[in-house]
Scaffold this active site. Structure first.
Site, PDB file in Angstrom:
ATOM      1  CG  HIS A  72      -1.839  -1.006   1.466  1.00 39.13           C
ATOM      2  ND1 HIS A  72      -1.612  -2.105   2.256  1.00 39.13           N
ATOM      3  CD2 HIS A  72      -3.102  -1.153   0.996  1.00 39.13           C
ATOM      4  CE1 HIS A  72      -2.689  -2.876   2.257  1.00 39.13           C
ATOM      5  NE2 HIS A  72      -3.605  -2.332   1.498  1.00 39.13           N
ATOM      6  CG  ASP A  75       1.462  -1.139   3.570  1.00 36.83           C
ATOM      7  OD1 ASP A  75       0.629  -0.868   4.441  1.00 36.83           O
ATOM      8  OD2 ASP A  75       1.292  -2.021   2.699  1.00 36.83           O
TER       9      ASP A  75
HETATM   10  C1  3MF Z   1      -8.294  -6.610   3.426  1.00 36.15           C
HETATM   11  C2  3MF Z   1      -7.377  -6.997   2.360  1.00 36.15           C
HETATM   12  C3  3MF Z   1      -6.431  -5.937   1.970  1.00 36.15           C
HETATM   13  C4  3MF Z   1      -6.223  -5.847   0.495  1.00 36.15           C
HETATM   14  C5  3MF Z   1      -5.240  -4.766   0.201  1.00 36.15           C
HETATM   15  C6  3MF Z   1      -4.958  -4.668  -1.266  1.00 36.15           C
HETATM   16  C7  3MF Z   1      -4.910  -5.430   3.722  1.00 36.15           C
HETATM   17  O1  3MF Z   1      -9.079  -7.633   3.828  1.00 36.15           O
HETATM   18  O2  3MF Z   1      -7.385  -8.102   1.893  1.00 36.15           O
HETATM   19  O3  3MF Z   1      -5.203  -6.204   2.618  1.00 36.15           O
HETATM   20  O4  3MF Z   1      -5.796  -7.043  -0.054  1.00 36.15           O
HETATM   21  O5  3MF Z   1      -5.734  -3.564   0.677  1.00 36.15           O
HETATM   22  O6  3MF Z   1      -5.542  -3.613  -1.851  1.00 36.15           O
END
Ligand code: 3MF
Ligand code: MG
Ligand code: MG
Length: 409
Positions: A72, A75
């Site tokens: 992200h 992140d």
């Molecule tokens: C939430 C998710 C997310 C997505 C991520 C990719 C934190 O349940 O699965 O992981 O996969 O935001 O866009």
């Protein structure tokens, strides 16, 4: 601590069955920054592990043979630094870490669910919020091209509500489409400037959590949204289904994947495991439903799926930071590879093949084509093969097809 780590390592080695980093790198497996950096926190959970930098995560992924990394925006870049000079400095450090460890960036994704600005969703009533959402997805497209990614994922986690009636759903969906349109248009421009292919834009559905009600709760809802006429570039937009997200609403992941496949929209796949009709526990692939996973991979292998297998899971809170890279990631990858190889065995298994061919050939009935009872009678014994095939799949999963036997006292 040293002796505990030595014990863990010794038992890991005793488990056997692990693949070399070279073999692991042959697969399009990606490791998310957020999975390795997950500290074990949740609404009712305090963290159990310390923070870890992207340099460390990428180094571990390279050592383990995870050839791809994804992230992200937030992140790795603090929200307040997004789009500022600090972003370029961080992106430069990421490029250096990827190069040093021979890891590629496969996918970038915009966090549109965590920060307070998304409290009313990225498609909120406020035009400022929606403008900011467009800036964020456009900026992620830029970062994706800078890092050499091929995919952008959108999990619109907060596109929903807790209380009904305050928002008008059709309007919110239109506004959400505007953000995706901005991302695709930005992508067309940047890709042309850089002489790169455009990104594959992938929507990811989850039926509930973090909102009480979600506007696009399933992969199927997202397929309908892509085809709704609201997107200016529907051909650039597909799906990133997540295995557990389909189980969470009670769906069959394999059937959901099949619907994405026939629509030509299976771009990317988040792999993990968990329980039906429960919350998003994000357990490592194959620890809960290995038979279902085998079947999923048979489908994907037989359709030549060649997108990423993204390890979107959470190492359990009981696993230490050492354990994340000593046990959690290597075992997840190796279960995946084992199940993938097993799926190959299923596809060439002579018993399954003969049974399937016989079912497809039918009973050879040549009488009155409108006589339902006669058609039933002509196929009566063949249909027993469904159960026989299911048994054979379990045999392959348990190794019984290779003569593995159990003695009874
Ligand atoms: C939430 C998710 C997310 C997505 C991520 C990719 C934190 O349940 O699965 O992981 O996969 O935001 O866009
Ligand atoms: Mg996911
Ligand atoms: Mg999940």
């Amino acid at each position: 601590m040293n002796s505990q780590q030595a014990l863990v390592s010794r038992l890991m080695a005793a488990c056997g069955g692990s693949y070399t980093p070279e073999i692991r790198r042959k697969f399009f497996i990606s490791g998310p920054q957020w999975a390795a950096a997950y500290e074990g926190h949740a609404l009712f959970h305090a963290p159990t592990r310390p923070a870890i930098s992207f340099e460390e995560v990428i180094r571990h992924y390279g050592d383990l043979g995870i050839g791809h990394w994804c992230t992200h925006d937030t992140d790795v870049i603090p929200t307040e630094a997004i789009g500022k000079p600090q972003q370029a400095e961080i992106v430069g450090r990421i490029q250096a870490a990827l190069k040093k460890n021979d890891v590629k960036c496969s996918m970038v994704t915009t966090e549109t669910f965590h920060h307070a600005v998304w409290a009313a969703s990225p498609a909120a009533e406020s035009p400022e919020v929606r403008k900011y959402a467009q800036f964020r997805v456009e900026n992620t497209v830029d970062i994706g091209h800078e890092l050499g990614a091929s995919f952008a994922v959108y999990w619109p986690g907060s596109l929903g509500y807790y209380v009904q009636g305050a928002i008008e759903e059709t309007q919110t969906l239109r506004w959400y489409a505007e953000a995706l349109n901005a991302a695709c248009e930005r992508d067309l421009k940047v890709a042309a400037q850089r002489g790169r292919p455009t990104l594959k834009h992938c929507l990811e559905a989850k039926p509930f959590e973090p909102q009480a009600e979600i506007l696009l709760p399933t992969s199927d809802a997202m397929l309908a949204f892509i085809a709704s006429g609201l997107l200016t570039h529907p051909e650039m937009v597909g799906l990133n289904p997540e295995y557990l997200h389909e189980l969470m609403w009670g769906g069959a992941p394999r059937a959901a994947l099949a619907r994405a496949l026939v629509a030509g929209k299976l771009f990317h796949f988040d792999i993990n495991d968990g329980y039906r009709l429960k919350h998003d526990v994000d357990i490592g692939v194959g620890l809960v439903n290995p038979l279902d996973w085998l079947n999923v991979l048979v489908l994907l292998r037989s359709h030549g799926y060649n997108g990423p297998f993204n390890l979107d899971y959470k190492p359990p809170r009981t696993t230490s930071q050492f354990g994340v890279f000593e046990v959690s990631f290597p075992t997840a990858i190796d279960r995946f590879i084992t199940l993938w190889e097993m799926a190959g065995e299923v596809l060439t298994d002579p018993i399954i093949k003969e049974a399937t061919d016989a079912l497809k050939a039918g009973g050879g009935y040549t009488g009155d084509p409108h006589d339902a009872d006669a058609i039933v009678a002509a196929n009566r014994e063949l249909l027993t093969l469904h159960e026989l095939i299911a048994h054979r799949l379990v045999q392959i999963l348990l190794g019984l097809h290779r003569g593995r036997t159990f003695s009874i006292a």
